[in-house]
Design a protein around this motif. Sequence first.
Motif, PDB file in Angstrom:
ATOM      1  N   ASN A  73      48.524  51.424  37.421  1.00 33.71           N
ATOM      2  CA  ASN A  73      49.089  50.970  38.689  1.00 33.71           C
ATOM      3  C   ASN A  73      48.004  50.181  39.435  1.00 33.71           C
ATOM      4  N   VAL A  74      47.996  48.867  39.234  1.00 34.25           N
ATOM      5  CA  VAL A  74      46.948  48.022  39.803  1.00 34.25           C
ATOM      6  C   VAL A  74      46.994  48.032  41.330  1.00 34.25           C
ATOM      7  N   LYS A  75      48.180  48.065  41.896  1.00 33.72           N
ATOM      8  CA  LYS A  75      48.314  48.019  43.351  1.00 33.72           C
ATOM      9  C   LYS A  75      47.637  49.211  44.008  1.00 33.72           C
ATOM     10  N   ALA A 106      43.277  59.787  43.272  1.00 36.68           N
ATOM     11  CA  ALA A 106      44.344  58.774  43.319  1.00 36.68           C
ATOM     12  C   ALA A 106      44.194  57.751  42.204  1.00 36.68           C
ATOM     13  N   THR A 107      42.958  57.286  41.954  1.00 36.63           N
ATOM     14  CA  THR A 107      42.759  56.312  40.870  1.00 36.63           C
ATOM     15  C   THR A 107      42.899  56.974  39.506  1.00 36.63           C
ATOM     16  N   LEU A 108      42.578  58.265  39.411  1.00 36.27           N
ATOM     17  CA  LEU A 108      42.813  58.976  38.158  1.00 36.27           C
ATOM     18  C   LEU A 108      44.299  59.021  37.837  1.00 36.27           C
ATOM     19  N   LYS A 109      45.097  59.338  38.817  1.00 38.55           N
ATOM     20  CA  LYS A 109      46.551  59.383  38.618  1.00 38.55           C
ATOM     21  C   LYS A 109      47.106  57.993  38.342  1.00 38.55           C
ATOM     22  N   ALA A 110      46.553  56.967  39.027  1.00 33.04           N
ATOM     23  CA  ALA A 110      47.068  55.605  38.853  1.00 33.04           C
ATOM     24  C   ALA A 110      46.712  55.012  37.499  1.00 33.04           C
ATOM     25  N   SER A 111      45.699  55.573  36.838  1.00 33.50           N
ATOM     26  CA  SER A 111      45.275  55.024  35.549  1.00 33.50           C
ATOM     27  C   SER A 111      45.942  55.715  34.366  1.00 33.50           C
ATOM     28  N   ARG A 112      46.667  56.802  34.608  1.00 30.95           N
ATOM     29  CA  ARG A 112      47.334  57.497  33.520  1.00 30.95           C
ATOM     30  C   ARG A 112      48.626  56.767  33.145  1.00 30.95           C
ATOM     31  N   HIS A 113      48.988  56.875  31.884  1.00 30.48           N
ATOM     32  CA  HIS A 113      50.224  56.265  31.395  1.00 30.48           C
ATOM     33  C   HIS A 113      50.178  54.754  31.645  1.00 30.48           C
ATOM     34  N   LYS A 114      50.874  54.263  32.645  1.00 28.56           N
ATOM     35  CA  LYS A 114      50.856  52.831  32.949  1.00 28.56           C
ATOM     36  C   LYS A 114      49.961  52.565  34.151  1.00 28.56           C
ATOM     37  N   VAL A 120      45.218  51.071  42.734  1.00 30.20           N
ATOM     38  CA  VAL A 120      43.775  50.977  42.505  1.00 30.20           C
ATOM     39  C   VAL A 120      43.135  50.027  43.515  1.00 30.20           C
ATOM     40  N   VAL A 121      43.764  48.892  43.747  1.00 31.09           N
ATOM     41  CA  VAL A 121      43.227  47.925  44.703  1.00 31.09           C
ATOM     42  C   VAL A 121      43.181  48.527  46.109  1.00 31.09           C
ATOM     43  N   GLN A 122      44.220  49.255  46.494  1.00 27.29           N
ATOM     44  CA  GLN A 122      44.231  49.896  47.809  1.00 27.29           C
ATOM     45  C   GLN A 122      43.097  50.907  47.946  1.00 27.29           C
ATOM     46  N   GLU A 123      42.858  51.689  46.896  1.00 28.27           N
ATOM     47  CA  GLU A 123      41.782  52.680  46.949  1.00 28.27           C
ATOM     48  C   GLU A 123      40.413  52.011  47.012  1.00 28.27           C
ATOM     49  N   LEU A 124      40.264  50.878  46.331  1.00 32.17           N
ATOM     50  CA  LEU A 124      39.000  50.142  46.413  1.00 32.17           C
ATOM     51  C   LEU A 124      38.743  49.648  47.835  1.00 32.17           C
ATOM     52  N   HIS A 125      39.791  49.149  48.486  1.00 30.14           N
ATOM     53  CA  HIS A 125      39.655  48.711  49.880  1.00 30.14           C
ATOM     54  C   HIS A 125      39.201  49.875  50.765  1.00 30.14           C
ATOM     55  N   LYS A 126      39.819  51.034  50.584  1.00 33.00           N
ATOM     56  CA  LYS A 126      39.466  52.193  51.400  1.00 33.00           C
ATOM     57  C   LYS A 126      38.021  52.615  51.157  1.00 33.00           C
ATOM     58  N   LEU A 127      37.638  52.680  49.889  1.00 32.51           N
ATOM     59  CA  LEU A 127      36.291  53.114  49.562  1.00 32.51           C
ATOM     60  C   LEU A 127      35.241  52.167  50.131  1.00 32.51           C
ATOM     61  N   THR A 128      35.471  50.863  49.994  1.00 36.90           N
ATOM     62  CA  THR A 128      34.509  49.885  50.511  1.00 36.90           C
ATOM     63  C   THR A 128      34.385  49.991  52.022  1.00 36.90           C
ATOM     64  N   GLY A 129      35.520  50.166  52.710  1.00 32.02           N
ATOM     65  CA  GLY A 129      35.487  50.310  54.163  1.00 32.02           C
ATOM     66  C   GLY A 129      34.742  51.552  54.614  1.00 32.02           C
ATOM     67  N   ARG A 130      34.945  52.659  53.894  1.00 34.28           N
ATOM     68  CA  ARG A 130      34.269  53.897  54.263  1.00 34.28           C
ATOM     69  C   ARG A 130      32.763  53.804  54.027  1.00 34.28           C
ATOM     70  N   LEU A 131      32.367  53.184  52.920  1.00 33.54           N
ATOM     71  CA  LEU A 131      30.939  53.039  52.655  1.00 33.54           C
ATOM     72  C   LEU A 131      30.275  52.130  53.681  1.00 33.54           C
ATOM     73  N   THR A 132      30.996  51.120  54.136  1.00 36.06           N
ATOM     74  CA  THR A 132      30.436  50.214  55.146  1.00 36.06           C
ATOM     75  C   THR A 132      30.221  50.918  56.474  1.00 36.06           C
ATOM     76  N   SER A 133      31.220  51.753  56.866  1.00 31.17           N
ATOM     77  CA  SER A 133      31.102  52.463  58.143  1.00 31.17           C
ATOM     78  C   SER A 133      30.270  53.732  58.032  1.00 31.17           C
ATOM     79  N   GLY A 134      30.161  54.281  56.802  1.00 28.98           N
ATOM     80  CA  GLY A 134      29.408  55.513  56.598  1.00 28.98           C
ATOM     81  C   GLY A 134      30.163  56.764  56.984  1.00 28.98           C
ATOM     82  N   GLN A 135      31.469  56.638  57.250  1.00 29.43           N
ATOM     83  CA  GLN A 135      32.260  57.791  57.661  1.00 29.43           C
ATOM     84  C   GLN A 135      33.537  57.835  56.856  1.00 29.43           C
ATOM     85  N   SER A 136      34.051  59.043  56.685  1.00 33.55           N
ATOM     86  CA  SER A 136      35.329  59.211  55.995  1.00 33.55           C
ATOM     87  C   SER A 136      36.470  58.975  56.963  1.00 33.55           C
TER      88      SER A 136
END
Length: 501
Positions: free
Chosen positions: A448-450, A438-446, A452-468
Amino acid sequence: MRASCGSSLYDFSPSSFILPNDYTRFLAEYDKLHLTGGPSLYWICKPVDLSRGRGIFVFQDIKDLVYDCSVIVQRYVSDPLLISGYKFDLRIYVCVKSFHPLTVYIHQEGLVRFATEKYSLSSLRNLFAHLTNSSINKLGPFYRAEKERVGRGCKWTMSKFRHFLHSQDVDELPLWQRINNIVTLTLLTIAPSVPSCPNCVELFGFDILVDARLKPWLLEVNYSPALTLDCPADVSVKRGLISDLIDLMNYTSTDGLRDGANQKPKCKQPCFHGDRPSYVPTSSQTQTLPQLKTVPQSKGMNPRRRALVADQSRRLPPVNSNKACAAGVRIINSTARKTHSDETLNLILGSRSRTNASVVNRHTRPGETDVSPKTPEIRHPRGLGFKPSAVAWKLPNIYSGSRVPVTAPLEETTAPTGQDVPPVRVGDFIRTFPFNAATLKASRHKLNVKVVVQELHKLTGRLTSGQSDEAEGTKKGEEDFDSLLWGPKDPPSLRQCFKPT
């Protein structure tokens, strides 16, 4: 970014003001915080145009704020994490391989910089207790003293800091991921405004302070971090950093000088010119080159000129003049030049380098023969019709042969979406962005900060809980796109971090 993405997301930097332009805003913030009657507040003042800790001071009362140039006034983090009573911060080295698309690598090794006197808020003027700049602390009275647990000097490597965290039973994964987020979110603020320049990279030095609650704070970002070697920790970290940075450039596929230098049209030149083939005869084929025309030794001739011509006729090597121009052997190096270049390159890269001089000069191009040990150096004095060899300015092919000095392939892989994926690791550089499809696609061309921020939130939450997130499932392409978590000694795959324990 705080206004568009929320202040809760960008809460990793202390409140800062540029004076005198922001003096009114600073005064309003100062009055508001002091009227609330909370804990004591402290501020740090830094001159805008100075570096290496010069002109910095800490104050509590606004009457102590005195300046005569543009300064940055920042809220002082007064409860830092201490090691045996000493304050420290982290210098994180970040390489932005590209801003369009955004591609970020963080180096596994960094520096831990200590103050050389124990931390105390009762002595705000003691810079050796409040500042971690090595330029300041190496002048302190306790720099060479053996300090409790810190040792001599004022620097650790990041590996030693990891060992300290393990000894304290600290859950380090959330700390590393928060630092990852700080780097990514900070670069998102400038990425849209950076002009596209595909042939440029940038090395940043992020200064991170960890407080007593293990929350990382961004103090500043250095766009030209110092690479001088002041102590053994510097040697260990910075030589490896420079070596990995050169590997990250991946000259094999991008440097036209290495691949196209021999394809330029050639002019007719004498046999000894570097752009024409030269022949090295065997003993049975040798023929002495005709003597140069003797210059009349008139009284008006410069003695130095006579000596130069005589010396040249004595130094020219034996060459078969009938076959020299037809031969396909190229003299690519000389013993003296090789020795000098080896010493220079190894001095810069060090013995740890994966691209040291012994490897660089060991390889030759297809169709070329290295005859440097067998051929004496040919000196080319001015005015005798010789030109310097083209080899002198050709860059060596550091990836020739089968030896590729990286721990992972440098070739970009292709995601199921058809987009190129940068290598996940090059030496000790770990790719931290993009970190999924998702972040690879969001970084191509223009960018998409929004997203990227959403994916960061998801990743941080998953690492905190230890589950996908099982409810969301695995998206198409995610199973073939993986990244590593920067920070731990052996960076785990992000998918491994999501597995329940």
